[in-house]
Enzyme design. Sequence first.
Site, PDB file in Angstrom:
ATOM      1  CB  SER A 120      -4.563  -0.119  -1.026  1.00 18.28           C
ATOM      2  OG  SER A 120      -5.476   0.722  -0.634  1.00 18.28           O
ATOM      3  CB  ILE A 167      -1.026  -0.149   1.379  1.00 17.97           C
ATOM      4  CG1 ILE A 167      -2.103   1.125   1.358  1.00 17.97           C
ATOM      5  CG2 ILE A 167      -0.147   0.125   2.740  1.00 17.97           C
ATOM      6  CD1 ILE A 167      -3.064   0.982   2.233  1.00 17.97           C
ATOM      7  CB  CYS A 168       1.099   4.058   0.829  1.00 21.83           C
ATOM      8  SG  CYS A 168       1.390   5.743   1.449  1.00 21.83           S
ATOM      9  CB  ALA A 169       5.681   4.786  -0.547  1.00 22.10           C
ATOM     10  CG  PHE A 204       0.800   8.471  -2.272  1.00 20.75           C
ATOM     11  CD1 PHE A 204      -0.139   8.627  -1.165  1.00 20.75           C
ATOM     12  CD2 PHE A 204       1.677   9.545  -2.381  1.00 20.75           C
ATOM     13  CE1 PHE A 204      -0.439   9.909  -0.666  1.00 20.75           C
ATOM     14  CE2 PHE A 204       1.516  10.780  -2.107  1.00 20.75           C
ATOM     15  CZ  PHE A 204       0.447  11.058  -0.900  1.00 20.75           C
TER      16      PHE A 204
END
Length: 435
Positions: A401, A353-355, A375
């Site tokens: 995500s 998720i994210c980075a 992200f």
Amino acid sequence: MAALSLRHLTPNLSSSPKPLFHPSHLSKLSIPRRNIRSSTSIMASAAKKVLVPVANGTEPLEAVVTIDVLRRAGADVMVASVEKQLCIDAAHGVKILADSLISDCERSDFDLISLPGGMPGSTTLRDCKTLESIVRKQVAEGRPYAAICAAPAVALGSWGLLKGLKATCYPSFMEQLSSSASAVESRVQKDGKVVTSRGPGTTMEYAVSLVEMLYGKEKADDVSGPMVLRSNHGDEYSFAELNPIQWTCGDSPKILVPIANGSEEMEAVIIIDVLRRAKAEVVVASVGEKLEIVASRNVKLVADVLLDEVIGNSFDLIVLPGGLGGAQAFTESDKLVNLLKKQRESNKLYGAICASPALVLEPHGLIKGKKATAFPAMCNKLSDPSEAENRVVVDGNLVTSRGPGTTMEFALVIVEKFFGRDKALELAKAMVFVH
């Protein structure tokens, strides 16, 4: 993809340079606080002081999300243990290292006090005479106070601090709350100087409302925008799925969640919390040399094991939280990268998720031939960003995500893939994430 301004990107960059001096450092200095304040009055006045007390059995998601979001806004948040030690055994096996003991906070003034829920954590907060005294003083002096989940009924209500006020709490405590407040079923309820909220699934809304109370609507929007929050709070979640396969496991999925210095704490804790609620066997492994890590907003978490201790183990799923510093540590860990490569080669499940999709999976060829998201400001690093606008993307054995505000959905999608949608929605409702 439209370019993002630096202003919108900065709040989520967890390893952006820390200031050499910050008012929160004052508590760590031996020089008397009052002598420093005069020479740093401008800095000190800019940072709102917030107290978040924690206890064994505190709901970790509620504590950590609140701390994380308030620190994003620039608040000087003191995490204080009401136990005899700094290390807190929060609910769902999450270990949090507090900044101080509650006794160290008796003589301090706070712009806000926020009580997380969880049982028996809320009861322990209620029974702590030092905390009760601090909160009573806060209320008597007309300063903001807040509580979520069980804490409005169990602590604030028991202390008589909600009389004549509208308040909400976790559904099963509403009857108790009604004897000490005007109980309402709002996801977040503000009445004068007090803010209350319902449970784990409303914590982000709650935390953003606390930012608004302290700093105003514009600041709250600046903080919440880069977090990729949902606009449809309470609705069922959805996700994009390509090349669907059946996710299988034994009696209970064995899941590895690596963490490192600079990992995004709310992403890590939400993933761990939700998956353990679903009865998955979650192993939290530190990629560094110590079990304790300092996450992106300076929340101190304690892992279950070092990565070296489980390197030969088999996992049904390996899932990476984000945070810029944490993602950098992951991508530089040959042991973790090799573990992920073996996971993919064995057609086992992995996610990020994210980075982490952009900075860990992509550079090591772990998204090749698959659709993914990340992200928003990092989606241009994905070789195929065609599905990147989705909040959660599942492509066969890979799940990705976008950011902090999509983590609940991310974790619930994992629950759904292992246990079915009915189980995931049952869990989402129990956490008051969906109606």
